[in-house]
Design a protein around this motif. Structure first.
Motif, PDB file in Angstrom:
ATOM      1  N   HIS A  33      -1.723 -13.447  -5.774  1.00 21.29           N
ATOM      2  CA  HIS A  33      -1.396 -13.190  -7.175  1.00 21.29           C
ATOM      3  C   HIS A  33       0.113 -12.967  -7.264  1.00 21.29           C
ATOM      4  O   HIS A  33       0.752 -12.627  -6.274  1.00 21.29           O
ATOM      5  CB  HIS A  33      -2.200 -12.017  -7.764  1.00 21.29           C
ATOM      6  N   ASN A  34       0.629 -13.238  -8.434  1.00 21.05           N
ATOM      7  CA  ASN A  34       2.070 -13.129  -8.642  1.00 21.05           C
ATOM      8  C   ASN A  34       2.450 -11.781  -9.232  1.00 21.05           C
ATOM      9  O   ASN A  34       1.719 -11.199 -10.015  1.00 21.05           O
ATOM     10  CB  ASN A  34       2.570 -14.224  -9.591  1.00 21.05           C
ATOM     11  N   VAL A  35       3.629 -11.327  -8.846  1.00 15.35           N
ATOM     12  CA  VAL A  35       4.269 -10.164  -9.438  1.00 15.35           C
ATOM     13  C   VAL A  35       5.606 -10.666  -9.956  1.00 15.35           C
ATOM     14  O   VAL A  35       6.283 -11.445  -9.284  1.00 15.35           O
ATOM     15  CB  VAL A  35       4.489  -9.052  -8.397  1.00 15.35           C
ATOM     16  N   ASN A  36       5.990 -10.250 -11.124  1.00 18.88           N
ATOM     17  CA  ASN A  36       7.259 -10.681 -11.722  1.00 18.88           C
ATOM     18  C   ASN A  36       7.369 -12.201 -11.778  1.00 18.88           C
ATOM     19  O   ASN A  36       8.430 -12.759 -11.576  1.00 18.88           O
ATOM     20  CB  ASN A  36       8.458 -10.091 -10.979  1.00 18.88           C
ATOM     21  N   ARG A  37       6.261 -12.872 -11.984  1.00 19.39           N
ATOM     22  CA  ARG A  37       6.135 -14.310 -12.178  1.00 19.39           C
ATOM     23  C   ARG A  37       6.398 -15.165 -10.949  1.00 19.39           C
ATOM     24  O   ARG A  37       5.955 -16.285 -10.878  1.00 19.39           O
ATOM     25  CB  ARG A  37       7.025 -14.791 -13.322  1.00 19.39           C
ATOM     26  N   HIS A  38       7.143 -14.678  -9.969  1.00 22.65           N
ATOM     27  CA  HIS A  38       7.533 -15.539  -8.858  1.00 22.65           C
ATOM     28  C   HIS A  38       7.115 -15.014  -7.490  1.00 22.65           C
ATOM     29  O   HIS A  38       6.917 -15.797  -6.579  1.00 22.65           O
ATOM     30  CB  HIS A  38       9.046 -15.773  -8.861  1.00 22.65           C
ATOM     31  N   GLU A  39       7.037 -13.726  -7.314  1.00 22.94           N
ATOM     32  CA  GLU A  39       6.717 -13.164  -6.005  1.00 22.94           C
ATOM     33  C   GLU A  39       5.210 -13.242  -5.757  1.00 22.94           C
ATOM     34  O   GLU A  39       4.416 -12.884  -6.605  1.00 22.94           O
ATOM     35  CB  GLU A  39       7.197 -11.712  -5.910  1.00 22.94           C
ATOM     36  N   MET A  40       4.855 -13.688  -4.565  1.00 26.49           N
ATOM     37  CA  MET A  40       3.458 -13.890  -4.202  1.00 26.49           C
ATOM     38  C   MET A  40       2.960 -12.722  -3.359  1.00 26.49           C
ATOM     39  O   MET A  40       3.578 -12.371  -2.355  1.00 26.49           O
ATOM     40  CB  MET A  40       3.313 -15.178  -3.385  1.00 26.49           C
ATOM     41  N   ILE A  41       1.814 -12.160  -3.752  1.00 28.82           N
ATOM     42  CA  ILE A  41       1.205 -11.051  -3.029  1.00 28.82           C
ATOM     43  C   ILE A  41      -0.084 -11.549  -2.371  1.00 28.82           C
ATOM     44  O   ILE A  41      -0.941 -12.134  -3.036  1.00 28.82           O
ATOM     45  CB  ILE A  41       0.880  -9.868  -3.967  1.00 28.82           C
ATOM     46  N   VAL A  42      -0.212 -11.324  -1.060  1.00 34.10           N
ATOM     47  CA  VAL A  42      -1.405 -11.705  -0.301  1.00 34.10           C
ATOM     48  C   VAL A  42      -1.968 -10.463   0.378  1.00 34.10           C
ATOM     49  O   VAL A  42      -1.275  -9.465   0.562  1.00 34.10           O
ATOM     50  CB  VAL A  42      -1.099 -12.789   0.759  1.00 34.10           C
ATOM     51  N   GLU A  43      -3.244 -10.561   0.762  1.00 34.99           N
ATOM     52  CA  GLU A  43      -3.881  -9.463   1.483  1.00 34.99           C
ATOM     53  C   GLU A  43      -3.738  -9.685   2.989  1.00 34.99           C
ATOM     54  O   GLU A  43      -4.100 -10.744   3.498  1.00 34.99           O
ATOM     55  CB  GLU A  43      -5.349  -9.362   1.093  1.00 34.99           C
ATOM     56  N   VAL A  44      -3.216  -8.668   3.660  1.00 28.94           N
ATOM     57  CA  VAL A  44      -2.948  -8.724   5.091  1.00 28.94           C
ATOM     58  C   VAL A  44      -3.656  -7.555   5.765  1.00 28.94           C
ATOM     59  O   VAL A  44      -3.638  -6.435   5.240  1.00 28.94           O
ATOM     60  CB  VAL A  44      -1.422  -8.652   5.356  1.00 28.94           C
ATOM     61  N   SER A  45      -4.260  -7.820   6.903  1.00 29.50           N
ATOM     62  CA  SER A  45      -4.861  -6.749   7.700  1.00 29.50           C
ATOM     63  C   SER A  45      -3.964  -6.460   8.892  1.00 29.50           C
ATOM     64  O   SER A  45      -3.398  -7.369   9.496  1.00 29.50           O
ATOM     65  CB  SER A  45      -6.257  -7.150   8.187  1.00 29.50           C
ATOM     66  N   ILE A  46      -3.853  -5.183   9.206  1.00 28.66           N
ATOM     67  CA  ILE A  46      -3.024  -4.720  10.317  1.00 28.66           C
ATOM     68  C   ILE A  46      -3.925  -4.000  11.312  1.00 28.66           C
ATOM     69  O   ILE A  46      -4.609  -3.041  10.938  1.00 28.66           O
ATOM     70  CB  ILE A  46      -1.928  -3.739   9.830  1.00 28.66           C
ATOM     71  N   ASN A  47      -3.920  -4.441  12.552  1.00 28.21           N
ATOM     72  CA  ASN A  47      -4.730  -3.810  13.595  1.00 28.21           C
ATOM     73  C   ASN A  47      -6.169  -3.588  13.132  1.00 28.21           C
ATOM     74  O   ASN A  47      -6.752  -2.534  13.332  1.00 28.21           O
ATOM     75  CB  ASN A  47      -4.101  -2.497  14.060  1.00 28.21           C
ATOM     76  N   HIS A  48      -6.724  -4.594  12.469  1.00 23.35           N
ATOM     77  CA  HIS A  48      -8.109  -4.594  11.970  1.00 23.35           C
ATOM     78  C   HIS A  48      -8.353  -3.559  10.882  1.00 23.35           C
ATOM     79  O   HIS A  48      -9.500  -3.204  10.613  1.00 23.35           O
ATOM     80  CB  HIS A  48      -9.106  -4.438  13.120  1.00 23.35           C
ATOM     81  N   SER A  49      -7.305  -3.075  10.232  1.00 22.46           N
ATOM     82  CA  SER A  49      -7.417  -2.161   9.086  1.00 22.46           C
ATOM     83  C   SER A  49      -6.907  -2.879   7.857  1.00 22.46           C
ATOM     84  O   SER A  49      -6.049  -3.738   7.940  1.00 22.46           O
ATOM     85  CB  SER A  49      -6.583  -0.896   9.306  1.00 22.46           C
ATOM     86  N   GLY A  50      -7.399  -2.478   6.722  1.00 21.89           N
ATOM     87  CA  GLY A  50      -6.945  -3.071   5.470  1.00 21.89           C
ATOM     88  C   GLY A  50      -8.061  -3.805   4.787  1.00 21.89           C
ATOM     89  O   GLY A  50      -9.229  -3.541   5.049  1.00 21.89           O
ATOM     90  N   PRO A  51      -7.767  -4.719   3.920  1.00 24.07           N
ATOM     91  CA  PRO A  51      -6.470  -5.391   3.740  1.00 24.07           C
ATOM     92  C   PRO A  51      -5.493  -4.583   2.881  1.00 24.07           C
ATOM     93  O   PRO A  51      -5.897  -3.715   2.113  1.00 24.07           O
ATOM     94  CB  PRO A  51      -6.851  -6.686   3.039  1.00 24.07           C
ATOM     95  N   TYR A  52      -4.232  -4.931   3.040  1.00 18.89           N
ATOM     96  CA  TYR A  52      -3.127  -4.317   2.306  1.00 18.89           C
ATOM     97  C   TYR A  52      -2.353  -5.416   1.594  1.00 18.89           C
ATOM     98  O   TYR A  52      -2.249  -6.534   2.094  1.00 18.89           O
ATOM     99  CB  TYR A  52      -2.184  -3.580   3.267  1.00 18.89           C
ATOM    100  N   ASP A  53      -1.797  -5.085   0.443  1.00 17.30           N
ATOM    101  CA  ASP A  53      -0.991  -6.050  -0.303  1.00 17.30           C
ATOM    102  C   ASP A  53       0.388  -6.172   0.330  1.00 17.30           C
ATOM    103  O   ASP A  53       1.120  -5.182   0.453  1.00 17.30           O
ATOM    104  CB  ASP A  53      -0.845  -5.625  -1.766  1.00 17.30           C
ATOM    105  N   PHE A  54       0.722  -7.415   0.730  1.00 24.05           N
ATOM    106  CA  PHE A  54       2.027  -7.726   1.309  1.00 24.05           C
ATOM    107  C   PHE A  54       2.675  -8.821   0.473  1.00 24.05           C
ATOM    108  O   PHE A  54       1.992  -9.710  -0.028  1.00 24.05           O
ATOM    109  CB  PHE A  54       1.871  -8.244   2.746  1.00 24.05           C
ATOM    110  N   LEU A  55       3.982  -8.757   0.353  1.00 19.42           N
ATOM    111  CA  LEU A  55       4.745  -9.823  -0.274  1.00 19.42           C
ATOM    112  C   LEU A  55       4.823 -10.979   0.719  1.00 19.42           C
ATOM    113  O   LEU A  55       5.210 -10.797   1.875  1.00 19.42           O
ATOM    114  CB  LEU A  55       6.147  -9.340  -0.640  1.00 19.42           C
ATOM    115  N   PHE A  56       4.420 -12.169   0.298  1.00 17.15           N
ATOM    116  CA  PHE A  56       4.479 -13.383   1.111  1.00 17.15           C
ATOM    117  C   PHE A  56       5.905 -13.888   0.993  1.00 17.15           C
ATOM    118  O   PHE A  56       6.294 -14.437  -0.034  1.00 17.15           O
ATOM    119  CB  PHE A  56       3.473 -14.386   0.542  1.00 17.15           C
TER     120      PHE A  56
END
Length: 197
Positions: A33-56
């Motif tokens: 999904h986009n934030v501020n029309r251009h930045e892409m947010i994806v779900e990322v898991s860290i060490n099998h925890s999450g997912p967390y929203d990360f800027l792609f």
């Protein structure tokens, strides 16, 4: 190492592409999904925890984990770092993750920078980190803005299903063969001293 390419598509995908999936060669689509029309947010898991929203962020050389998430996950510092970029500047630390996962794609023993992202978060980015080129360059990557999905492939199958111009990874101006890394000199760059306190 896989070739890293990004295609902004609307007209580059063949008509035979399954419109529901959004990716060629039956590659699993990863929604964003986009934030501020251009930045892409994806779900990322860290060490099998999450997912967390990360800027792609294809312009960031290294993956960044927010300091508060690092504390929640009890990440251990491996060395000092300094970051400099448009929105970032100051001290940080390096850590080593067991795994970073985007969809069904994982990188093991991934080095990351831990940085206090509070300033960026207070500017409207509800993110826990930045997924950088150090992770993304392991895969063939295609961005389908029309369907808001990212296609990630480590098999080479996607290359056969894409037509159009490919954008190759380019080293920053002035980089030597020894120092070349993906990214832009105007984006996040990190210098480290691994093992220092």
């Amino acid at each position: 190492m896989k070739r890293f390419f990004v295609l902004l598509i609307a007209t580059f995908i063949p008509a035979t592409l399954n419109a529901e999936a959004g990716c060629p060669a039956n590659i699993t689509a990863i929604p964003f999904h986009n934030v501020n029309r251009h930045e892409m947010i994806v779900e990322v898991s860290i060490n099998h925890s999450g997912p967390y929203d990360f800027l792609f962020d294809t312009g960031t050389q290294v993956t960044v984990v927010d300091q508060s998430l690092a504390a929640e996950l009890h990440l251990e510092a491996k060395g000092k770092a300094a970051v400099a970029g448009i929105s970032f500047q100051g001290p940080a630390i390096f850590a080593q993750l067991d795994t970073v996962e985007l969809g069904d794609h994982a990188a093991t023993n991934q080095g990351v920078v831990i940085y206090d992202m509070q300033r960026l978060q207070s500017a409207g980015f509800a993110i826990r980190g930045l997924l950088g080129a150090d992770f993304l360059s392991r895969f063939d990557v295609l961005i389908n803005n029309a369907l808001k999905v990212v296609c990630v492939d480590d098999t080479g199958a996607m290359l056969q299903g894409v037509i159009g111009e490919r954008t190759a990874r380019v080293a920053p101006v002035g980089a030597t063969a020894k120092s070349r890394r993906p990214g832009s000199p105007n984006r996040l760059n990190a210098a480290s001293s691994i093992g220092d306190d």
